[in-house]
Design a protein around this motif. Structure first.
Motif, PDB file in Angstrom:
ATOM      1  N   ALA A 211       0.823  -1.217   0.000  1.00 39.53           N
ATOM      2  CA  ALA A 211       0.000   0.000   0.000  1.00 39.53           C
ATOM      3  C   ALA A 211       0.859   1.269   0.000  1.00 39.53           C
ATOM      4  O   ALA A 211       1.998   1.271   0.462  1.00 39.53           O
ATOM      5  CB  ALA A 211      -1.015   0.033   1.135  1.00 39.53           C
ATOM      6  N   THR A 212       0.258   2.334  -0.522  1.00 39.27           N
ATOM      7  CA  THR A 212       0.990   3.568  -0.824  1.00 39.27           C
ATOM      8  C   THR A 212       1.769   4.180   0.345  1.00 39.27           C
ATOM      9  O   THR A 212       2.967   4.415   0.209  1.00 39.27           O
ATOM     10  CB  THR A 212       0.026   4.609  -1.443  1.00 39.27           C
ATOM     11  N   PRO A 213       1.141   4.447   1.527  1.00 37.58           N
ATOM     12  CA  PRO A 213       1.915   5.117   2.580  1.00 37.58           C
ATOM     13  C   PRO A 213       3.141   4.317   3.021  1.00 37.58           C
ATOM     14  O   PRO A 213       4.186   4.897   3.331  1.00 37.58           O
ATOM     15  CB  PRO A 213       0.910   5.255   3.727  1.00 37.58           C
ATOM     16  N   ALA A 214       3.021   2.985   3.035  1.00 35.78           N
ATOM     17  CA  ALA A 214       4.150   2.140   3.427  1.00 35.78           C
ATOM     18  C   ALA A 214       5.298   2.318   2.444  1.00 35.78           C
ATOM     19  O   ALA A 214       6.464   2.463   2.830  1.00 35.78           O
ATOM     20  CB  ALA A 214       3.719   0.680   3.495  1.00 35.78           C
ATOM     21  N   ALA A 215       4.964   2.322   1.152  1.00 41.18           N
ATOM     22  CA  ALA A 215       5.993   2.482   0.126  1.00 41.18           C
ATOM     23  C   ALA A 215       6.644   3.858   0.217  1.00 41.18           C
ATOM     24  O   ALA A 215       7.864   3.995   0.110  1.00 41.18           O
ATOM     25  CB  ALA A 215       5.372   2.274  -1.255  1.00 41.18           C
ATOM     26  N   GLN A 216       5.821   4.891   0.463  1.00 35.78           N
ATOM     27  CA  GLN A 216       6.373   6.253   0.552  1.00 35.78           C
ATOM     28  C   GLN A 216       7.316   6.389   1.741  1.00 35.78           C
ATOM     29  O   GLN A 216       8.366   7.013   1.641  1.00 35.78           O
ATOM     30  CB  GLN A 216       5.230   7.270   0.665  1.00 35.78           C
ATOM     31  N   SER A 217       6.934   5.795   2.869  1.00 34.41           N
ATOM     32  CA  SER A 217       7.794   5.868   4.054  1.00 34.41           C
ATOM     33  C   SER A 217       9.141   5.218   3.785  1.00 34.41           C
ATOM     34  O   SER A 217      10.184   5.779   4.108  1.00 34.41           O
ATOM     35  CB  SER A 217       7.150   5.139   5.227  1.00 34.41           C
ATOM     36  N   LEU A 218       9.119   4.025   3.215  1.00 32.78           N
ATOM     37  CA  LEU A 218      10.365   3.320   2.937  1.00 32.78           C
ATOM     38  C   LEU A 218      11.233   4.100   1.958  1.00 32.78           C
ATOM     39  O   LEU A 218      12.440   4.224   2.144  1.00 32.78           O
ATOM     40  CB  LEU A 218      10.071   1.936   2.369  1.00 32.78           C
ATOM     41  N   ALA A 219      10.590   4.629   0.921  1.00 33.41           N
ATOM     42  CA  ALA A 219      11.350   5.349  -0.095  1.00 33.41           C
ATOM     43  C   ALA A 219      11.990   6.599   0.494  1.00 33.41           C
ATOM     44  O   ALA A 219      13.033   7.051   0.019  1.00 33.41           O
ATOM     45  CB  ALA A 219      10.437   5.726  -1.259  1.00 33.41           C
ATOM     46  N   THR A 220      11.382   7.153   1.548  1.00 32.98           N
ATOM     47  CA  THR A 220      11.962   8.330   2.193  1.00 32.98           C
ATOM     48  C   THR A 220      13.178   7.941   3.012  1.00 32.98           C
ATOM     49  O   THR A 220      14.152   8.668   3.083  1.00 32.98           O
ATOM     50  CB  THR A 220      10.922   8.976   3.139  1.00 32.98           C
ATOM     51  N   VAL A 221      13.096   6.771   3.639  1.00 27.90           N
ATOM     52  CA  VAL A 221      14.154   6.365   4.563  1.00 27.90           C
ATOM     53  C   VAL A 221      15.399   5.854   3.842  1.00 27.90           C
ATOM     54  O   VAL A 221      16.508   6.066   4.298  1.00 27.90           O
ATOM     55  CB  VAL A 221      13.609   5.286   5.538  1.00 27.90           C
ATOM     56  N   THR A 222      15.226   5.161   2.723  1.00 34.30           N
ATOM     57  CA  THR A 222      16.415   4.643   2.052  1.00 34.30           C
ATOM     58  C   THR A 222      16.385   4.896   0.553  1.00 34.30           C
ATOM     59  O   THR A 222      15.362   4.714  -0.096  1.00 34.30           O
ATOM     60  CB  THR A 222      16.613   3.132   2.301  1.00 34.30           C
ATOM     61  N   GLN A 223      17.522   5.320   0.042  1.00 32.46           N
ATOM     62  CA  GLN A 223      17.656   5.468  -1.411  1.00 32.46           C
ATOM     63  C   GLN A 223      18.552   4.364  -1.982  1.00 32.46           C
ATOM     64  O   GLN A 223      18.921   4.388  -3.138  1.00 32.46           O
ATOM     65  CB  GLN A 223      18.230   6.847  -1.769  1.00 32.46           C
ATOM     66  N   GLU A 224      18.932   3.391  -1.113  1.00 33.22           N
ATOM     67  CA  GLU A 224      19.835   2.320  -1.572  1.00 33.22           C
ATOM     68  C   GLU A 224      19.160   0.947  -1.621  1.00 33.22           C
ATOM     69  O   GLU A 224      19.201   0.276  -2.631  1.00 33.22           O
ATOM     70  CB  GLU A 224      21.074   2.221  -0.670  1.00 33.22           C
ATOM     71  N   ASP A 225      18.574   0.521  -0.499  1.00 33.87           N
ATOM     72  CA  ASP A 225      18.005  -0.833  -0.453  1.00 33.87           C
ATOM     73  C   ASP A 225      16.935  -1.009  -1.518  1.00 33.87           C
ATOM     74  O   ASP A 225      16.103  -0.127  -1.695  1.00 33.87           O
ATOM     75  CB  ASP A 225      17.352  -1.089   0.922  1.00 33.87           C
ATOM     76  N   PRO A 226      16.941  -2.163  -2.202  1.00 31.14           N
ATOM     77  CA  PRO A 226      15.890  -2.404  -3.191  1.00 31.14           C
ATOM     78  C   PRO A 226      14.525  -2.511  -2.515  1.00 31.14           C
ATOM     79  O   PRO A 226      14.358  -3.284  -1.579  1.00 31.14           O
ATOM     80  CB  PRO A 226      16.274  -3.754  -3.813  1.00 31.14           C
ATOM     81  N   ILE A 227      13.566  -1.712  -2.979  1.00 29.59           N
ATOM     82  CA  ILE A 227      12.215  -1.735  -2.408  1.00 29.59           C
ATOM     83  C   ILE A 227      11.235  -2.160  -3.501  1.00 29.59           C
ATOM     84  O   ILE A 227      11.288  -1.657  -4.618  1.00 29.59           O
ATOM     85  CB  ILE A 227      11.806  -0.338  -1.904  1.00 29.59           C
ATOM     86  N   LEU A 228      10.364  -3.102  -3.164  1.00 31.03           N
ATOM     87  CA  LEU A 228       9.278  -3.468  -4.068  1.00 31.03           C
ATOM     88  C   LEU A 228       7.975  -3.007  -3.437  1.00 31.03           C
ATOM     89  O   LEU A 228       7.840  -3.040  -2.222  1.00 31.03           O
ATOM     90  CB  LEU A 228       9.234  -4.983  -4.265  1.00 31.03           C
ATOM     91  N   PHE A 229       7.033  -2.559  -4.248  1.00 27.13           N
ATOM     92  CA  PHE A 229       5.724  -2.242  -3.686  1.00 27.13           C
ATOM     93  C   PHE A 229       4.672  -3.097  -4.370  1.00 27.13           C
ATOM     94  O   PHE A 229       4.886  -3.617  -5.463  1.00 27.13           O
ATOM     95  CB  PHE A 229       5.384  -0.752  -3.853  1.00 27.13           C
ATOM     96  N   THR A 230       3.551  -3.271  -3.680  1.00 31.52           N
ATOM     97  CA  THR A 230       2.387  -3.857  -4.330  1.00 31.52           C
ATOM     98  C   THR A 230       1.157  -3.165  -3.763  1.00 31.52           C
ATOM     99  O   THR A 230       1.241  -2.506  -2.731  1.00 31.52           O
ATOM    100  CB  THR A 230       2.316  -5.387  -4.129  1.00 31.52           C
ATOM    101  N   ALA A 231       0.026  -3.297  -4.461  1.00 34.38           N
ATOM    102  CA  ALA A 231      -1.209  -2.642  -4.051  1.00 34.38           C
ATOM    103  C   ALA A 231      -1.071  -1.117  -4.030  1.00 34.38           C
ATOM    104  O   ALA A 231      -1.647  -0.440  -3.197  1.00 34.38           O
ATOM    105  CB  ALA A 231      -1.693  -3.143  -2.687  1.00 34.38           C
ATOM    106  N   VAL A 232      -0.271  -0.577  -4.946  1.00 29.53           N
ATOM    107  CA  VAL A 232      -0.203   0.873  -5.140  1.00 29.53           C
ATOM    108  C   VAL A 232      -0.834   1.151  -6.497  1.00 29.53           C
ATOM    109  O   VAL A 232      -0.462   0.531  -7.489  1.00 29.53           O
ATOM    110  CB  VAL A 232       1.261   1.370  -5.130  1.00 29.53           C
TER     111      VAL A 232
END
Lengths: 297, 328
Positions: B107-128
């Motif tokens: 979900a969107t807020p979870a993805a936004q929070s993670l993307a704010t905290v790290t610009q290195e670790d690979p992040i995948l999102f779903t349900a956005v």
């Protein structure tokens, strides 16, 4: 260590809101629910202003002004229309929901990739968490300084006396209604400013951000009062900042303990209840010691 | 233990505490080499407790299991759920960063929070629904950062076509959603465009909590000939109420998701969240096993759409369930 640093940096941002909650608590003897609307209001104004290309500093100040306006509305409802403070808060909070949606134009405005206060510090080579710490520290420092100076002025003293004893203040020629409106205005300005800072820290403003604001605010205030009691005004503000940090730390520790995700809220509540009941426990222990002491003599 | 040939590229030097505990005499160096599947750590940050989101998570984990990543054996899953509390998302994001090969955000807020905290670790999102609008990727084809994933954008045009085929004589189509859900507004706007393109009127009413649904839906039902509902969490949880009112006024309702059809809608052509989660796991495997770079992995939309029909509702409306097919 990481978690402590993280809790401190976020606690600082939340503490600006907690100070706002504390002041209404003092001046009106009530938890002003306007907070749940003015917090996302700050986030909304700040995010839209930043997205439209203005500097994050101006955006944060505009957010504060927006919160002040919301506070004035609450103040007028309460003093001029004689609506009870609790209902006033609920009314303004409800109205702000629609207003916040209007301001943002959608339920969620992203700040990813936008210039924020934290990011402008990072461009000077500060690490992210450190940047949050600096922004939070400066904001809290300024807020406490300004409040300290303000509450030593004549208006500030009249405001405090209104909170302490309304009838007596009125008898001494204080315009208590005006004082209350000023109080509402200042508090919600602070709460909105905090919303603006949190939005910049989280990377987005969201319409649901305000849920639970008042709980976080009151918890910070009460923890601050539990740890240190009977203090002068300026020191009390500092303890609220510590309270906000401790609250964040408690929650973050719960999260770290590896508690099942569905039980997190339960654990937060239990730990908070323990923290809040310590003064009573202390008293009981003292009393028990006295009784035991007497029996031994 | 099953062995598999693996082309392990160097994953950004990550050594996790948990991995080192579970690894037996297997130096924690990120050297390439053919070996058994080493221990992998995956973080999961879910925004709230919600049927679709949970299905997506379960699909993700089952797909990994089918690829021989078994939780507790060679896979550590650090699962956090913010229970809809945005104040906690930030702390949870920070605790997941730097500890995992891949972090899944649901979900969107979870993805936004993670993307704010790290610009290195690979992040995948779903349900956005709209990753570009949420600021997660620069572009759906070329994300350009450390974030990519699967979007749950529903095939709005197909769904609207389905609705219009079920309400041939309709003049006004109603849309109802919760104005505080970003995904819903995006979908409602698209649906409005699609309906107006067919020359029909659109009437939109919004709610803010589950408590408003009964009243607002009744108001809407009196003024329209059919109803379209986005994949809205608030409406999803009140579908039984919506369905009842729709039957009372004999209105066909096409909601955004299969779950909403089961709970009282008529039919839809929609996403299966479990499959979406599986699809996201495939992307995770590309990152873990082949060292794929999220910056170059296009955002995917659901590969498996399905036509779902609520036969009971169809019969109550006097529609033969057999006659419901996807319009060409």
């Amino acid at each position: 260590m990481d978690i402590i640093l993280s809790s401190i940096s976020q606690g600082l941002l939340w503490s600006v809101m907690a100070i706002g909650v504390y002041l209404t608590f003092r001046i009106l003897d009530i938890a002003d629910l306007t907070a749940e609307g003015s917090f996302p209001l700050g986030a909304a104004i700040c995010s839209i202003t930043i997205v439209s290309g203005m500097s994050p500093l101006i955006a944060s100040l505009l957010a504060m002004v927006g919160g002040m306006l919301a506070g004035i509305v609450s103040g007028l409802l309460h003093t001029k229309l004689k609506i009870p403070a609790l209902l006033t808060g609920i009314l303004t909070m409800t109205a702000l929901y629609s207003i916040n949606l209007r301001i943002m134009g959608q339920a969620n405005v992203t700040l990813l990739g936008q210039e924020t206060l934290m990011r402008s510090l990072q461009s000077y080579g500060l690490e992210n968490r450190l940047a949050v710490l600096v922004v939070g520290g400066i904001a809290v420092g300024l807020v406490i300084l300004v409040l300290y100076l303000f509450f030593s002025t004549e208006i500030g003293l009249a405001l405090r006396s209104t909170g302490d004893n309304e009838d007596m203040s009125e008898a001494n020629g204080v315009h208590t209604d005006t004082m209350k409106i000023i109080g509402y205005m200042m508090c919600n300005g602070l709460i909105s400013l905090s919303g603006a800072l949190i939005a910049q820290n989280n990377g987005y403003a969201d319409i649901s951000m305000g849920i639970g604001t008042i709980v976080i605010g009151l918890a910070s205030v009460i923890i601050g009062e539990v740890i240190f009691h009977n203090l002068s005004f300026a020191k009390r503000l500092v303890t609220i900042v510590i309270g906000a940090i401790v609250y964040r730390l408690i929650i973050d520790l719960v999260l770290q303990l590896g508690v099942e995700p569905q039980d997190i809220k339960l654990f937060s509540a239990i730990i908070l209840a323990i923290a809040l009941s310590t003064p009573l426990l202390k008293k009981k222990v003292k009393k028990a010691k006295r009784i035991v002491g007497r029996e031994l003599n | 233990m099953r062995t598999r040939e693996m082309k392990k590229k160097v994953i950004i030097g990550l050594t996790t505490v948990t991995a080192s505990l579970l690894l037996v005499a297997c130096g924690n160096t990120s050297e390439t080499g053919d070996s058994e599947i080493e221990n992998v750590s995956i973080g999961i940050l879910q925004y709230m407790e919600h049927d679709s989101l949970t299905r997506a998570r379960e699909g993700f984990v089952s797909e990994l299991e089918e690829a021989d990543y078994i939780e507790g054996e060679n896979l550590t899953i650090n699962y956090q759920n913010a229970q809809g509390d945005q104040a906690n998302l930030q702390s949870m994001s920070e605790s997941l960063v730097g500890e995992n090969e891949v972090i899944l955000s649901i979900a969107t807020p979870a993805a936004q929070s993670l993307a704010t905290v790290t610009q290195e670790d690979p992040i995948l999102f779903t349900a956005v629904t709209d990753p570009v609008d949420a600021g997660l990727v620069a572009d759906n084809e070329a994300p350009g950062g450390n974030v990519t994933g699967t979007s749950d954008m529903v095939p709005i045009e197909e769904q609207v076509a389905l609705l219009l085929s079920l309400a041939q004589d309709a003049e006004t189509i109603g849309i109802i959603y919760n104005s505080s859900e970003p995904n819903s507004k995006i979908q409602a706007d698209l649906a409005q465009e699609a309906i107006e393109a067919e020359g029909l009127e659109v009437k939109i009413l919004t709610v803010t909590t589950t408590n408003d649904v009964q009243q607002v839906m009744t108001t809407l039902a009196q003024e329209v000939d059919a109803v379209y509902i986005p994949t809205d969490n608030t409406l999803a949880s009140t579908m039984p109420t919506v369905g009842e009112i729709a039957l009372e006024y004999q209105l066909p309702v096409v909601p955004g998701s299969a779950e909403m059809v089961e709970a009282g809608g008529l039919a839809t052509y929609g996403i299966n969240y479990e499959e979406l989660g599986r699809q996201t796991a495939q992307m995770a495997l590309q990152i873990i096993e082949d060292g794929a770079d999220p910056a170059e992995m296009p955002v995917e939309t659901s590969n498996s759409l399905e036509l779902v029909i609520n036969e009971e509702v169809a019969e109550s409306l006097g529609i033969d369930p057999e006659s419901i097919v996807l319009p060409e």
